[in-house]
Design a protein around this motif. Structure first.
Motif, PDB file in Angstrom:
ATOM      1  N   ARG A 138     -67.802  -4.273 -46.007  1.00 16.46           N
ATOM      2  CA  ARG A 138     -68.475  -5.445 -45.425  1.00 16.46           C
ATOM      3  C   ARG A 138     -67.562  -6.160 -44.445  1.00 16.46           C
ATOM      4  O   ARG A 138     -67.995  -6.582 -43.358  1.00 16.46           O
ATOM      5  N   HIS A 140     -67.361  -4.278 -41.301  1.00 17.69           N
ATOM      6  CA  HIS A 140     -68.663  -4.119 -40.639  1.00 17.69           C
ATOM      7  C   HIS A 140     -69.126  -2.666 -40.629  1.00 17.69           C
ATOM      8  O   HIS A 140     -69.810  -2.226 -39.697  1.00 17.69           O
ATOM      9  N   GLU A 141     -68.792  -1.919 -41.654  1.00 17.84           N
ATOM     10  CA  GLU A 141     -69.264  -0.544 -41.791  1.00 17.84           C
ATOM     11  C   GLU A 141     -70.493  -0.550 -42.710  1.00 17.84           C
ATOM     12  O   GLU A 141     -70.420  -0.327 -43.915  1.00 17.84           O
ATOM     13  N   TRP A 142     -71.630  -0.829 -42.103  1.00 19.20           N
ATOM     14  CA  TRP A 142     -72.840  -1.116 -42.872  1.00 19.20           C
ATOM     15  C   TRP A 142     -73.377   0.114 -43.594  1.00 19.20           C
ATOM     16  O   TRP A 142     -73.872   0.001 -44.714  1.00 19.20           O
ATOM     17  N   VAL A 154     -74.141 -10.471 -45.344  1.00 21.91           N
ATOM     18  CA  VAL A 154     -74.190  -9.463 -44.291  1.00 21.91           C
ATOM     19  C   VAL A 154     -75.109  -9.897 -43.151  1.00 21.91           C
ATOM     20  O   VAL A 154     -74.811  -9.680 -41.968  1.00 21.91           O
ATOM     21  N   GLU A 178     -73.878 -11.774 -40.007  1.00 24.25           N
ATOM     22  CA  GLU A 178     -73.013 -11.096 -39.046  1.00 24.25           C
ATOM     23  C   GLU A 178     -73.765 -10.674 -37.792  1.00 24.25           C
ATOM     24  O   GLU A 178     -73.150 -10.259 -36.815  1.00 24.25           O
ATOM     25  N   PHE A 179     -75.092 -10.813 -37.791  1.00 24.40           N
ATOM     26  CA  PHE A 179     -75.901 -10.398 -36.639  1.00 24.40           C
ATOM     27  C   PHE A 179     -76.339 -11.625 -35.842  1.00 24.40           C
ATOM     28  O   PHE A 179     -76.549 -12.717 -36.395  1.00 24.40           O
TER      29      PHE A 179
END
Length: 678
Positions: free
Chosen positions: A88, A91-93, A125, A128-129
């Protein structure tokens, strides 16, 4: 140590291992089908409905993970949990989702896994967008993750409750709630997933005012399924019952607030509040488990207090001497001012003394155990029974009141009642329309008018429901008042502004306390009433002075008229006499030609009454009769002479007689003679 000793030790260890395998076999023996329930662990899996075969889905991947961990699933899950956090942060979703799925495979019946990781996806999560649509996708991932957890744990009320809470809170209270609610209403993929879980997304209990699924109502349906599970006998774990049960009715309230904020301010909003009020009343009638040996109903605190008061009153009646002694002993421990107020007769109390007495009347209950000990022997047993009843009621009242305060029961109950009134919906509609008009060019005056009309209605609502000043919408109303001041280009509100008290408290304290608002409002009302009384007194004095002036002017005019009346009356009488002398001979001759006998009789009657006129003994009461006789002689001046009063023409009896003789007509008419005589 020789070889014999080593052999014996190994043999002992082997024996212990064999003995330990026996209970493990008995505990872990799988179910054989039919009446063979297997070992204790298999029986527990069946009891709690967590067996993979019972769930209808045997996951090969899950079983493989369990075998690969060599029985150390907790260790493996902890390592994966740590890796998921690293993914997380980096950022490796994709790797994050894979790790979460592996954790779920290792521990599918540990509901905290599903709760935490769903929260991680939707709350951590998603932020983060940048695009709200991408954030919504992460929120949906979280809701779907929870749904999978519910499928794996059908008898976990807490997990079902959390799912319902998630649908309402995350989609309806986030910063992007407006966009999230719209995307959810059109999300057919998520709707299909809900249908598979038995949620009726097309039913009336799930559809909003635009005939689309509403996230608050969907969340409420999830919560209701959890309530049904508990009522079927499944215990609530890791959560207090009051918090578990209050969320469903509150989601109804949140739904009504949401649609109003979106501009639905009509009968649909009013109906939504009515349903919310019904749900909240249903919560008040629900039996809530407590840490004590009894359940409570939050809506029945009034009934408990009434029963307690009746029990104490019965104790006072049957043990009156002992009760009064104990009460008097209690009063002596109070402040002298309070003692004086309580001992003063009701009719002689001042306003402050009455206020003190009202505050202390309910708390002047003496020690009931002392009353029971000092009661007469023949009633002591009954008093002891009543004392035990009062103690039990006190404990129930304490528990009920504590639970009510914990969820602010009275506030939500009052809010639902106030908001379902037509005037409240109308007040919100006026604010909404005023804000819309303010954003358009050329509608400033219309916006100001709508604001003012709304503020008048809000003042009435706050007067009836002061507790609403702590509502979230009160802050919005305060902002609307600021917009109104900008629209009117004014830094100060007028003295008669309907919400002046509310504005002063909000500006000074930010968050208004309902008790403070009510106290200030009452003070403001008293000041306003006093000012109105002063203005009314000033107006009354002005009216009295005006009436006095009018009366003085009228009296002066009447006095002037009375001075002018005698001369005018004499002139009028003279004119009447001259007219009678000129007209009556002709009338008399005409009358003599037609009725000679009648004229002779009238002449004889006039001769007979002449002495009475001469003597001046004729009374005012006879004047109407004489006037009628004058009218029978067809004398027109008689009607005019009647208007002349005895006050305007004052003559002596002798003068009246002379006048009568002078004015006597030839036909025997007495009209002039009677008037002059009167």
């Amino acid at each position: 140590m020789n070889r014999t000793t080593q052999f014996r030790r190994k043999l002992t260890y082997l024996t212990i291992l064999v003995v330990m395998l026996i209970p493990l076999y008995l505990l872990g023996q799988p179910a054989g089908g039919g009446s063979d329930g297997g070992g204790r662990l298999a029986q527990m899996r069946d009891e709690f409905d967590i067996s993979e075969s019972d769930l209808g889905e045997i996951s090969p991947a899950s079983e493989t993970m369990k075998l690969a961990s060599l029985g150390m699933r907790g260790v493996a899950a902890s390592l994966l949990w740590k890796k998921s956090h690293e993914y997380r942060v980096m950022h490796e979703w994709d790797r994050l989702k894979a790790s979460l799925n592996n954790i779920a495979l290792l521990q599918p019946h540990f509901d905290k896994v599903w709760e935490f990781q769903a929260h991680n996806l939707a709350y951590n999560v998603s932020t983060e967008f940048d695009d709200y649509r991408q954030r919504y996708e992460m929120v949906r991932e979280g809701t779907e993750f929870l749904t999978k957890g519910v499928k794996q744990n059908r008898k976990a009320p807490r997990l079902i409750w959390y799912t319902g809470w998630f649908y309402g809170s995350k989609l309806g209270l986030s910063d992007e709630k407006k966009q999230f609610r719209r995307l959810f209403a059109d999300d057919e993929v998520l709707h299909e997933n809900l249908r598979e879980q038995g949620i009726d997304v097309e039913g009336p209990e799930a559809l909003g005012p635009f005939r689309k699924p509403d996230n608050w109502l969907i969340g409420r349906l999830w919560l209701n399924s959890g309530y049904d599970l508990v009522e079927a006998g499944i215990p609530i774990r890791r959560q207090t019952p009051i918090n578990f049960y209050e969320t469903g009715p509150k989601w109804r309230i949140k739904h009504a607030e949401a649609i109003e904020s979106e501009g639905v301010l009509n009968d649909q909003a009013q109906e939504a509040w009515q349903r919310a009020s019904e749900d909240w009343k249903g919560l008040g009638e629900r039996s809530i488990p407590t840490t004590a040996s009894f359940t409570i109903k939050m809506g029945q605190i009034g009934e408990l207090q009434r029963r307690r008061a009746e029990a104490i009153e019965e104790i006072r009646k049957i043990a009156k001497p002992a009760y009064e002694r104990a009460q008097e002993s209690l009063i002596t421990t109070l402040d002298p001012v309070i003692q004086d107020a309580l001992r003063t007769p009701v009719e002689d109390r001042t306003k402050s003394q009455q206020s003190i007495a009202d505050n202390y009347t309910g708390s002047l209950v003496p020690d009931l155990n002392t009353v029971a000990r000092e009661a007469a022997p023949n009633v002591r047993l009954r008093v002891l029974q009543l004392v035990d009843l009062v103690k039990d009621l006190d404990e129930r009242i304490t528990k009920t009141d504590g639970h009510r305060k914990q969820i602010n029961y009275a506030y939500w109950e009052t809010l639902a009642l106030a908001e379902q009134e037509e005037r409240t919906v109308n007040a919100r509609r006026l604010i909404y329309e005023a804000e819309q008009a303010l954003s358009k060019e050329g509608e400033l005056e219309e916006s100001i008018r709508l604001y003012e009309e709304s503020f008048e209605q809000w003042a009435e609502i706050f007067d009836d429901y002061p507790i609403l000043v702590i509502d979230d919408s009160a802050q919005d109303l305060f902002e609307s008042i600021r917009d109104y001041m900008k629209a009117t280009d004014s830094d100060e509100l007028p003295e008669d502004f309907p919400l002046r008290t509310f504005v002063e408290l909000m500006g000074e304290y930010g968050d208004v306390n309902p008790q403070m608002y009510e106290e200030v409002r009452k003070t403001q009302q008293e000041k306003l009433a006093a000012r109105k009384a002063e203005l009314a007194e000033e107006e009354r004095k002005r009216e009295e002075e005006l009436l006095k002036e009018e009366a003085a002017q009228k009296a002066a005019a009447e006095e002037a008229e009375m001075k002018d009346e005698p001369a005018a009356a004499v002139e009028e009488v003279t004119e009447v006499e001259e007219s009678a002398e000129m007209e009556e001979p002709a009338e008399a001759s005409e009358s003599e030609a037609s009725e000679p006998e009648s004229n002779e009789a009238e002449a004889d009657k006039a001769d007979a009454e002449q002495p009475e006129a001469d003597s001046g003994e004729e009374s005012a009461d006879e004047s109407p009769e004489m006037t009628e006789e004058a009218e029978s002689g067809d004398s027109e001046p008689a009607s005019e002479v009647e208007e002349v009063s005895s006050e305007s023409v004052e003559e002596t009896p002798a003068e009246a007689g002379e006048t009568a003789e002078t004015a006597e007509p030839t036909d025997g008419s007495e009209s002039v003679e009677v008037v002059e005589g009167s």
